[in-house]
Design a protein around this motif. Structure first.
Motif, mmCIF file in Angstrom:
data_model
loop_
_atom_site.group_PDB
_atom_site.id
_atom_site.type_symbol
_atom_site.label_atom_id
_atom_site.label_comp_id
_atom_site.label_asym_id
_atom_site.label_seq_id
_atom_site.Cartn_x
_atom_site.Cartn_y
_atom_site.Cartn_z
ATOM 1 N N LEU A 411 -15.541 -22.052 -54.865
ATOM 2 C CA LEU A 411 -14.101 -22.194 -55.009
ATOM 3 C C LEU A 411 -13.740 -23.635 -55.305
ATOM 4 C CD1 LEU A 411 -12.998 -19.972 -52.046
ATOM 5 C CD2 LEU A 411 -12.900 -19.460 -54.461
ATOM 6 N N PRO A 412 -12.779 -23.841 -56.194
ATOM 7 C CA PRO A 412 -12.307 -25.197 -56.424
ATOM 8 C C PRO A 412 -11.540 -25.681 -55.205
ATOM 9 C CG PRO A 412 -10.921 -23.626 -57.590
ATOM 10 C CD PRO A 412 -12.036 -22.857 -56.959
ATOM 11 N N PHE A 417 -18.002 -24.862 -57.162
ATOM 12 C CA PHE A 417 -17.225 -24.463 -58.334
ATOM 13 C C PHE A 417 -17.652 -25.224 -59.579
ATOM 14 C CE2 PHE A 417 -13.569 -25.010 -61.141
ATOM 15 C CZ PHE A 417 -13.325 -23.690 -61.458
ATOM 16 N N TRP A 421 -18.758 -23.541 -62.970
ATOM 17 C CA TRP A 421 -17.885 -23.784 -64.116
ATOM 18 C C TRP A 421 -18.711 -24.247 -65.312
ATOM 19 C CZ3 TRP A 421 -16.078 -28.161 -66.871
ATOM 20 C CH2 TRP A 421 -14.873 -28.002 -67.552
ATOM 21 N N LEU A 424 -20.672 -21.353 -66.747
ATOM 22 C CA LEU A 424 -19.854 -20.437 -67.539
ATOM 23 C C LEU A 424 -19.482 -21.075 -68.872
ATOM 24 C CD1 LEU A 424 -17.623 -18.895 -64.756
ATOM 25 C CD2 LEU A 424 -19.385 -17.763 -66.071
ATOM 26 N N GLN A 425 -19.232 -22.393 -68.838
ATOM 27 C CA GLN A 425 -18.946 -23.074 -70.103
ATOM 28 C C GLN A 425 -20.129 -22.950 -71.051
ATOM 29 O OE1 GLN A 425 -16.218 -24.163 -71.134
ATOM 30 N NE2 GLN A 425 -14.989 -24.401 -69.304
ATOM 31 N N ALA A 450 -20.273 -13.642 -63.340
ATOM 32 C CA ALA A 450 -18.958 -13.626 -62.708
ATOM 33 C C ALA A 450 -18.927 -12.634 -61.549
ATOM 34 C CB ALA A 450 -17.891 -13.269 -63.730
ATOM 35 N N ALA A 544 -12.324 -27.602 -72.984
ATOM 36 C CA ALA A 544 -12.300 -27.233 -71.577
ATOM 37 C C ALA A 544 -12.161 -28.492 -70.751
ATOM 38 C CB ALA A 544 -13.588 -26.529 -71.188
ATOM 39 N N SER A 545 -11.385 -28.420 -69.693
ATOM 40 C CA SER A 545 -11.275 -29.596 -68.836
ATOM 41 C C SER A 545 -10.937 -29.160 -67.428
ATOM 42 C CB SER A 545 -10.196 -30.536 -69.356
ATOM 43 O OG SER A 545 -8.954 -29.883 -69.311
ATOM 44 N N TYR A 546 -11.236 -30.036 -66.510
ATOM 45 C CA TYR A 546 -11.028 -29.729 -65.090
ATOM 46 C C TYR A 546 -10.895 -31.039 -64.346
ATOM 47 C CZ TYR A 546 -12.528 -28.391 -60.331
ATOM 48 O OH TYR A 546 -12.641 -28.235 -58.988
#
Lengths: 681, 318
Positions: A411-412, A417, A421, A424-425, A450, A544-546
């Protein structure tokens, strides 16, 4: 003349730290029963050494590889050692994690539990030192020696409480599969050394990694070496179908050892597979990646599905480790596939996800295992069905466990996470693969990843909710005490690592660049640095970014603002009362949902996965009993048949063993005659 | 100037979400009442309920822990964060880069885990039952939602919501059959995630069937108000997500305040129609047994994966 002090990144530092670990272990034998000496002096010293190892390994990241040849070893086969960035990263993992676990172990040790503390101290530090040597070894001989010492020292640690038969059984199983795996690794090195030739025709028989690197392997022998390595290291990592030792050995071992095995030892297998497939072998074939990906997916899904139905808290975590190992193999498979088509940047993305997830798993899974250790000490109970409500009596352990649970559920803004992430990218780039079917099937595999991550969340809610929340299911749980100060320090250290790894991914990925660049010729360092340290955008910001820090700050700000506004405009009145009893006042804590109950929906959905044995009470039973056993199909499909065959074979051989000396002399005589006959020919 | 108006739009979007979310719930309830031939409650009823709950005192169970008291604030914060990321008034959001679609799924999962843990905290059989059922729905709905997003990401080559919406709304018009599958899957997931009729019934307190209500049974006063508000926000966010992914027309690209003249009315119309359709679905279908829910969500998951396959087979042009 002043003693020359080597630079901080020199290979001499890790080597001397390994020697210090061995010395600390040896010192344990001086006073094997003196708990104060072993617990309060030696283990904290070991933790300091771990910390120092983490520092020097961190310094060595990105430096040029250094080699040493030791005088130890066989006459013609001295130990070759080498420190490069890949080794340094795993040494960092070993040092950083072991620092937390050792300091925890210092507080965890109690007298009168199986093996004497001093002896356990020796085994523990031998375990640490041999893991470090596995990471440093630069020839097959040194590697196998270190690998086997690691297996043996951990076997003795697993069987610390050797008076219980089920623990001895778990230890036996562990040792057996470790050795089946070791054969695979040994053969793999053999193939790598000879390149498929039956004799060392090129005249060199030093079995160094440098030689293997320089040898050209044709497709068949390269695949053979790779397959054997996957088998051998897979057995250590818990890859399906060689996973069965993991859920037995992890619960049997004392909790710091479980944490060490799950957090660090499984990663040495990951190190091995990376070393063989990316360093020693030059160019992977595309189907290697697909094979590893498929194995990883099955393992991950299997681990997640089984972890959600366990009713022993350490078994639950062990299955969750299998799931995480599966995810790591999925990433390795992706990286190999990209690499085989020379898409090096994307291979670096997948490999970064693997390495990152390795670090993360070491932090959160060790933390969770340590938490179970504290619960075990406070309650003497490992079964989820007899725990509950511990958040009131063990707040430190509970809140740290919550941190580990959230990280483990991916979880973020915590660390689990980030790596999921990234993985998945990497999946989202697979349609670009220049291969007809692969580019369509692999993105679909993301669905399985997932699903796995979501089931992992289910298992983690079950773990935390049943152990720490609700009402205590047993009377004695109200007497549970919180963890001691040293245990808290150890767990907090790992908890802080979870947070830091989650909040500063740019910094971590920048460091991982040093590992991927020598292996793949590409890395994500420049791309992530270009965006500043706040924004994580591994390819580009449009794609994509986070921003984990912004994410966290936003949540904290909203929580704080909401709290203040609610208090300012309304009130803070609270009244305590009994929970609503639905008009049925005779409720007890035993009427809460059990671990079996919580896993029931999953058992229903994934029924074919399990081998279920149910004993349902009938209405005529005097003492109604409900029993539910969930077993693994692999036992019945694979292990028991193999065991029966082995048993049958050894019975046949036992026929030779008549126990009479005249018969044995006859054997010798016949052998002699046959040999003479052959030699004459 | 550009940045200032972007910030202003972001704040406006947040405030709008907070204020409009209960209204959307009220609207759906009203539509449903009409469709079922009942006399409809007031559109403002959800607001009055929130105000009433904030006024009331909190009754806590004796063994409720700190987690129980903190959870409503966290769940509320998660939903606020989610509503800050989904583009409704502009695609140029300052918070946009903070979290992409995968992180958005992560936010929903975070909120779900907190509410499930809070449900287990007091230790009544209902709370745990609800938590278990919620996690069952969650672990099936979450990957399906992620796969819907993946289909959109594969089309637009990005996981950033802003980029996805920009691709769909402002580049050349193209028909994507995969999005039809994704749309069906998304609708099914939204129904499940928002505790709507085929899976859960938001109006029932019948013990055997409730999911969401079972978990929050022990909550009262301001805590319940926050959870209810978060639930309306979640429905608003899901609606806006659906609109942004499948009907993105009308969401302006730049951060210009004048764009609001188009954005606000189109959002209002779309939400109104969407809410009415939701009421139609809820009226036309009956609640399922809980053990049918995995089949329902499994279908959603398969649809989403199928959507992705359709995209890869038909639309990549290979």
């Amino acid at each position: 003349m002043p003693l020359p002090i080597p630079e901080l990144f020199s290979i001499d530092w890790p080597l001397s730290l390994v020697v210090v670990w061995l010395l600390i272990g040896g010192a344990g034998l001086l006073a094997p029963r003196n708990l104060a000496f072993v617990g309060k002096t030696l283990y904290p010293l070991g933790a300091l050494v771990g910390l120092a190892l983490a520092v020097v390994a961190f310094e060595a990241l990105g430096e040029a590889p250094q080699t040493r040849v030791l005088v130890l070893g066989l006459p013609d086969l001295p130990f070759h050692l080498r420190l490069d960035s890949l080794s340094a990263l795993f040494l960092l993992l070993l040092g950083g994690t072991s620092a937390g676990i050792s300091i925890y172990a210092a507080g965890y040790l109690r007298s009168g539990e199986g093996t004497a503390p001093g002896l356990q101290c020796l085994e523990y530090h031998l375990f640490l030192a041999s893991m470090a040597l596995v990471l440093l070894a630069d020839d097959a001989y040194a590697f196998m020696v270190a690998w086997e010492s690691m297996a043996f020292s951990s076997f003795f640690l697993v069987t610390s409480d050797h008076r219980k038969p089920e623990i001895r059984r778990a230890g036996y199983l562990y040792l057996l599969i470790a050795h089946v795996g070791a054969i695979g690794i040994l053969l793999s090195f053999g193939v790598l050394q000879s390149g498929g030739a039956l004799s060392a025709s090129n005249g060199v028989a030093d079995y160094t990694f440098a030689h293997m690197r320089a040898t050209d392997h044709d497709a068949f022998w390269a695949s053979a070496a790779f397959g054997l390595a996957v088998f051998g290291f897979g057995a250590k990592a818990g890859l399906l179908p060689l996973h069965v030792w993991l859920p037995e050995a992890h619960p049997a071992a004392p909790s710091p050892v479980s944490a060490m095995m799950s957090g660090v030892m499984l990663k040495t297998a990951i190190y091995g597979i990376l070393r063989v497939s990316f360093d020693l072998l030059h160019h992977p074939l595309w189907w290697w990646g697909v094979l590893v990906l498929a194995l990883g997916l099955i393992t991950a899904l299997f681990g997640a599905v089984f972890s959600a139905v366990q009713s022993d808290m350490k078994r639950l975590l062990a299955y969750s480790s299998i799931e995480n190992i599966g995810l790591l193999f999925v990433g390795i498979g992706l990286a190999l596939t990209f690499r085989s088509f020379d898409m090096n940047t994307l291979a670096a993305l997948a490999l970064t996800a693997v390495l990152y997830h390795g670090l993360n798993h070491a932090a959160f899974k060790s933390l969770l295992f340590l938490c179970t250790g504290s619960v075990l000490h406070a309650t003497r109970e490992r079964s989820l069905g007899k725990l509950g409500g511990l958040i009131h009596h063990m707040p430190w352990v509970a809140w740290l466990a919550l941190l580990g649970v959230l990280a483990s559920a991916g979880l973020p803004p915590l660390n689990g996470f980030v790596s999921e992430w990234l993985l998945l990218q990497a999946f989202l780039f697979t349609p670009g693969l220049p291969h007809g079917y692969i580019n369509m099937l692999i993105p679909v595999a993301a669905a399985a990843v997932a699903l796995t991550a979501a089931i992992a969340g289910y298992a983690m809610v079950k773990f935390f909710g049943i152990v720490f929340l609700g009402q205590p299911r047993e009377e004695k749980l109200t007497l549970a005490h919180d963890a001691g100060i040293l245990e808290r320090v150890g767990m907090s250290w790992l908890g802080i690592l979870c947070i830091l790894l989650g909040l500063f991914p740019v910094f971590v990925i920048d460091k991982l660049d040093a590992v991927t660049r020598p292996l793949l010729g590409a890395g994500l360092g420049e791309a992530v640095r270009a965006q500043g340290w706040l924004l994580l955008a591994p390819i580009n910001a449009d794609r994509a970014s986070y921003e984990p820090l912004v994410f966290l700050l936003m949540i904290v700000a909203v929580v704080a603002l909401t709290f203040l506004i609610v208090r300012r405009f309304w009130h803070g009145r609270v009244r305590r009362g009994a929970p609503w009893d639905c008009g049925f006042p005779l409720q007890t804590a035993r009427m809460q949902d059990t671990a079996e109950g919580f896993g029931q929906p999953l058992r229903q959905v994934f029924e074919p996965f399990y081998r279920l044995t149910r004993e349902l009470p009938t209405s005529f039973d005097k003492l109604p009993r409900y029993r539910m056993v969930v077993e693994d199909h692999f036992w019945y499909w694979l292990y028991l048949p193999v065991a029966h065959v082995a048993d049958f074979g050894s019975r046949m051989v036992a026929f030779l063993q008549q126990g009479r000396i005249s018969i044995y002399l006859l054997f010798s005589f016949v052998t002699l005659v046959v040999l003479l006959f052959l030699v004459r020919g | 100037m550009e940045f200032a108006s972007a910030i202003l739009l972001q704040v406006l979007e947040l405030v709008l979400a907070l204020l409009v979310a209960p209204l959307l719930t009220g609207w759906v309830n009203q539509c449903r009442a009409w469709l079922q031939n009942r006399s409809a409650p007031s559109l403002w009823l959800p607001y009055r309920q929130l105000a009433k709950l904030f006024e009331k005192e909190v009754v806590l169970a004796h063994n409720a822990s700190g987690l129980f008291r903190a959870a409503p604030y966290f769940i509320f914060a998660c939903m606020v964060l989610a509503s800050a990321i989904v583009p409704t008034l502009s695609t140029d959001l300052p918070f946009g880069p903070a979290a992409d679609v995968i992180a958005l799924v992560g936010i929903f999962a975070l909120a779900r885990i907190f509410i499930a843990l809070a449900g287990m905290d007091v230790g009544t059989s209902f709370g745990t039952l609800g938590a278990r059922r919620e996690m069952l729905i969650g672990f099936l709905a979450e990957p399906a939602l992620l796969m819907v997003f993946f289909t959109a990401s594969l089309i637009s080559h990005s996981t950033s919501l802003s980029t996805i919406v920009e691709t769909f709304a402002h580049r050349e018009f193209a028909i994507h059959p995969s999005l039809a599958f994704a749309g069906v899957a998304f609708t099914m997931v939204s129904l499940a995630e928002n505790a709507r009729v085929p899976i859960d019934n938001p109006t029932t307190h019948l013990e055997l069937t409730m999911i969401h209500e079972a978990m929050i049974l022990e909550y009262s006063g301001r805590h319940l108000a926050l959870i209810e508000w978060a639930a309306t926000l979640k429905m608003y966010v899901y609606s806006c997500l659906g609109l942004a992914l499948f009907f993105p027309w009308g969401i302006p690209q730049g951060a210009l305040l004048s764009n609001l003249l188009i954005a606000l009315p189109s959002l209002a119309v779309k939400l109104g129609v969407g809410g009415f359709l939701l009421a139609v679905i809820e009226t036309a279908s009956a609640k399922m047994r809980i053990f049918r829910a995995p089949e329902f969500l499994g279908t959603a998951f398969m649809m989403a994966v199928l959507g992705m396959l359709v995209h890869l087979l038909l639309e990549t042009g290979k």
